[in-house]
Design an enzyme around this catalytic site. Structure first.
Site, PDB file in Angstrom:
ATOM      1  N   ARG A  49       0.847  -1.200   0.000  1.00  0.00           N
ATOM      2  CA  ARG A  49       0.000   0.000   0.000  1.00  0.00           C
ATOM      3  C   ARG A  49       0.881   1.248   0.000  1.00  0.00           C
ATOM      4  O   ARG A  49       0.580   2.237  -0.664  1.00  0.00           O
ATOM      5  CB  ARG A  49      -0.939   0.006   1.211  1.00  0.00           C
ATOM      6  CG  ARG A  49      -1.623   1.364   1.417  1.00  0.00           C
ATOM      7  CD  ARG A  49      -2.866   1.319   2.289  1.00  0.00           C
ATOM      8  NE  ARG A  49      -2.710   0.618   3.539  1.00  0.00           N
ATOM      9  CZ  ARG A  49      -1.978   1.064   4.590  1.00  0.00           C
ATOM     10  NH1 ARG A  49      -1.348   2.204   4.519  1.00  0.00           N
ATOM     11  NH2 ARG A  49      -1.884   0.346   5.681  1.00  0.00           N
ATOM     12  N   TYR A 101     -16.328  15.760 -16.732  1.00  0.00           N
ATOM     13  CA  TYR A 101     -16.697  14.352 -16.692  1.00  0.00           C
ATOM     14  C   TYR A 101     -17.744  14.108 -15.604  1.00  0.00           C
ATOM     15  O   TYR A 101     -17.612  14.644 -14.499  1.00  0.00           O
ATOM     16  CB  TYR A 101     -15.427  13.536 -16.440  1.00  0.00           C
ATOM     17  CG  TYR A 101     -15.668  12.063 -16.265  1.00  0.00           C
ATOM     18  CD1 TYR A 101     -16.073  11.287 -17.342  1.00  0.00           C
ATOM     19  CD2 TYR A 101     -15.495  11.451 -15.042  1.00  0.00           C
ATOM     20  CE1 TYR A 101     -16.301   9.932 -17.186  1.00  0.00           C
ATOM     21  CE2 TYR A 101     -15.725  10.095 -14.876  1.00  0.00           C
ATOM     22  CZ  TYR A 101     -16.118   9.346 -15.954  1.00  0.00           C
ATOM     23  OH  TYR A 101     -16.352   8.008 -15.801  1.00  0.00           O
ATOM     24  N   ASP A 173      -7.170  17.873 -15.778  1.00  0.00           N
ATOM     25  CA  ASP A 173      -7.505  16.519 -16.201  1.00  0.00           C
ATOM     26  C   ASP A 173      -7.177  16.429 -17.692  1.00  0.00           C
ATOM     27  O   ASP A 173      -7.861  17.025 -18.529  1.00  0.00           O
ATOM     28  CB  ASP A 173      -8.995  16.266 -15.942  1.00  0.00           C
ATOM     29  CG  ASP A 173      -9.419  14.840 -16.271  1.00  0.00           C
ATOM     30  OD1 ASP A 173      -8.768  14.216 -17.124  1.00  0.00           O
ATOM     31  OD2 ASP A 173     -10.420  14.379 -15.692  1.00  0.00           O
ATOM     32  N   LYS A 198      -8.086   5.188 -19.808  1.00  0.00           N
ATOM     33  CA  LYS A 198      -8.342   5.631 -21.177  1.00  0.00           C
ATOM     34  C   LYS A 198      -7.072   5.463 -22.024  1.00  0.00           C
ATOM     35  O   LYS A 198      -6.642   4.359 -22.232  1.00  0.00           O
ATOM     36  CB  LYS A 198      -8.848   7.071 -21.165  1.00  0.00           C
ATOM     37  CG  LYS A 198      -9.923   7.354 -20.088  1.00  0.00           C
ATOM     38  CD  LYS A 198     -11.273   6.736 -20.399  1.00  0.00           C
ATOM     39  CE  LYS A 198     -12.228   6.701 -19.214  1.00  0.00           C
ATOM     40  NZ  LYS A 198     -12.497   7.970 -18.583  1.00  0.00           N
TER      41      LYS A 198
HETATM   42  C1  LIG Z   1     -13.021   8.374 -17.281  1.00  0.00           C
HETATM   43  C2  LIG Z   1     -12.636   9.722 -16.841  1.00  0.00           C
HETATM   44  C3  LIG Z   1     -12.359   9.989 -15.491  1.00  0.00           C
HETATM   45  C4  LIG Z   1     -12.512   8.937 -14.413  1.00  0.00           C
HETATM   46  O1  LIG Z   1     -11.557   7.941 -14.533  1.00  0.00           O
HETATM   47  P1  LIG Z   1     -11.810   6.421 -14.061  1.00  0.00           P
HETATM   48  O2  LIG Z   1     -10.547   5.745 -14.420  1.00  0.00           O
HETATM   49  O3  LIG Z   1     -13.018   5.927 -14.768  1.00  0.00           O
HETATM   50  O4  LIG Z   1     -12.042   6.486 -12.572  1.00  0.00           O
HETATM   51  C5  LIG Z   1     -11.963  11.262 -15.151  1.00  0.00           C
HETATM   52  N1  LIG Z   1     -11.863  12.240 -16.083  1.00  0.00           N
HETATM   53  C6  LIG Z   1     -12.122  12.012 -17.378  1.00  0.00           C
HETATM   54  C7  LIG Z   1     -11.980  13.123 -18.355  1.00  0.00           C
HETATM   55  C8  LIG Z   1     -12.528  10.767 -17.800  1.00  0.00           C
HETATM   56  O5  LIG Z   1     -12.826  10.562 -19.085  1.00  0.00           O
END
Ligand SMILES: *Cc1c(COP(=O)(O)O)cnc(C)c1O
Length: 404
Positions: A49, A101, A173, A198
């Site tokens: 962890r 998101y 992000d 992603k």
């Molecule tokens: C999918 C996504 C998230 C969240 O990520 P997870 O891996 O699903 O928790 C945050 N920001 C954006 C722009 C996303 O497309």
């Protein structure tokens, strides 16, 4: 030491220090504990962890790719976001771009606000709003660019400079771009966030998140939270992330070349009222995007003006599978208003002019001519659909039911 070219950084990663056998791929240390030589002095690792060599290797690679001081890998993008928000305390103010998101919106409104953090939203794609809203009293500014699925562009340099003036932390992000196309820390941001589920992983076979931090003081606070909350990425998933990263550049070169062709095809179709793709001539944020990123990415969205028609197009496609998420090597399609953004209450979506008929495509590595042929066929099938035949109603999901 001079920085390696990004193609080299991606393929070579970070060799594991102290690996006894000089493994050429990242070994998976699938262990929770590490035996210590002494009872009172710990070695480099004691408990997974807190730290694990496989995760450590991918965290170092992420830091190098984003030109940051330190990288941290998490069990998901939202775990990473929760950690970033964790530096705020009750009474602090978080200013977020109003196009974000769905899961991030839910984390802010249902978790952060309950912890006493004041969350306010503004259209930070508008320079005037940035000047008016990024003021003293704001502790953190959170933006996405390009946004998903509206693909609006936020000027990272402007937001980060305004935030710096008032002592606020800027979180960007960058999930839709990856460090191959955009490096927010170089534009003045303090923290870059990724849903590594992603593009970074790219194969839709792992859930992962990342934070890369410009300064070591903030990085140490975030690492403390990561350990204290236990949200780090496991060893096997760290390996999958490291493996996916190796091909990021080649995947993106090819996928975004195909995406540009698909966007141009959509722009010619009579069924399509509006196409959004950051590098299209007609995209309103194109110049700002060009000044801070080196490509349009793999996500395209379009509107048909009729949500039933959009739904029929989506369901008539065969090469684009109906899936939440984006950025995989396989092409996907979704109706964000009913899928990934269902966790934003309908009233809020309406207020922000979120079109219910918007279709989001993520373009993969398939033959682009076949992808275009699939779209062409789906448009014809959807248009010639006999309106007497009943279709299933669109799902009525409430914010509380939404999983993503
Ligand atoms: C999918 C996504 C998230 C969240 O990520 P997870 O891996 O699903 O928790 C945050 N920001 C954006 C722009 C996303 O497309």
């Amino acid at each position: 030491m001079s920085r390696r070219n990004i193609h080299t950084q991606l393929v070579r990663g970070q060799p594991l220090a102290g690996d006894a056998y000089n493994a050429t791929s990242t070994p998976i240390y699938q262990t929770a504990t590490f035996e210590q030589e002494h009872a009172d002095r710990f070695g480099a690792f004691d408990y997974s962890r807190s730290g694990n060599p496989t995760r450590g290797a991918v965290e170092e690679q992420l830091a190098e790719l984003e030109h940051g001081a330190r990288g941290l890998a998490f069990a998901s993008g939202l775990a990473a976001l929760n950690t970033a928000v964790g530096v705020l305390k009750a009474g602090d103010t978080l200013l977020a771009h109003d196009d974000l998101y769905g899961g991030s919106h839910r984390l802010f409104s249902r978790i952060a606000e309950h912890r006493g953090i004041r969350v306010i939203y503004a259209d930070l794609a508008d320079a005037e709003a940035v000047r008016r809203r990024v003021t003293h009293g704001v502790n953190m500014v959170h933006i996405e660019t390009p946004t998903n699925p509206l693909l609006s562009i936020v000027n990272v340099r402007e937001v980060a400079a305004a935030a710096k003036k008032v002592g606020a932390i800027t979180v960007v992000d960058s999930s839709a771009m990856s460090p191959y196309l955009q490096r927010p820390l170089e534009l003045g941001a303090d923290i870059v966030l990724h849903s590594a589920t992603k593009l970074l992983n790219g194969h839709a076979d792992v859930s992962a998140g990342a934070l890369v931090v410009a300064d070591t003081v903030t990085a140490d606070r975030l690492a403390f939270i990561q350990n204290a909350e236990g949200s780090a990425l496991g060893p096997f998933d760290s390996f999958l992330l490291a493996r996916g990263l190796k091909t990021l550049a080649v995947r993106l070169d090819r996928q975004q070349a195909s995406a540009a062709r698909v966007a141009n095809f959509l722009a010619q179709r009579s069924e399509v009222l509006r196409v959004r793709y950051p590098s299209l001539e007609t995209h309103p944020g194109r110049e700002v995007h060009r000044s801070q990123a080196s490509g349009g990415g793999v996500v395209i969205s379009f509107e048909t003006g009729d949500r039933e028609l959009s739904k029929r197009v989506v369901e008539a496609l065969s090469l684009f599978s109906i899936t939440v998420s984006f950025g995989s090597i396989a092409s996907t399609v979704s109706l964000p208003g009913y899928m990934s953004h269902a966790s934003i209450p309908a009233a809020v979506r309406r207020q922000r002019a979120f079109p219910d008929d918007i279709v989001r495509l993520s373009v993969g590595l398939e033959c682009v001519e076949e992808l275009i042929a699939d779209l062409s066929r789906a448009f014809s099938a959807a248009r010639h659909f006999d309106s007497q035949v009943e279709t299933l109603p669109l799902p009525q999901r409430t914010a509380a039911d939404a999983l993503v």
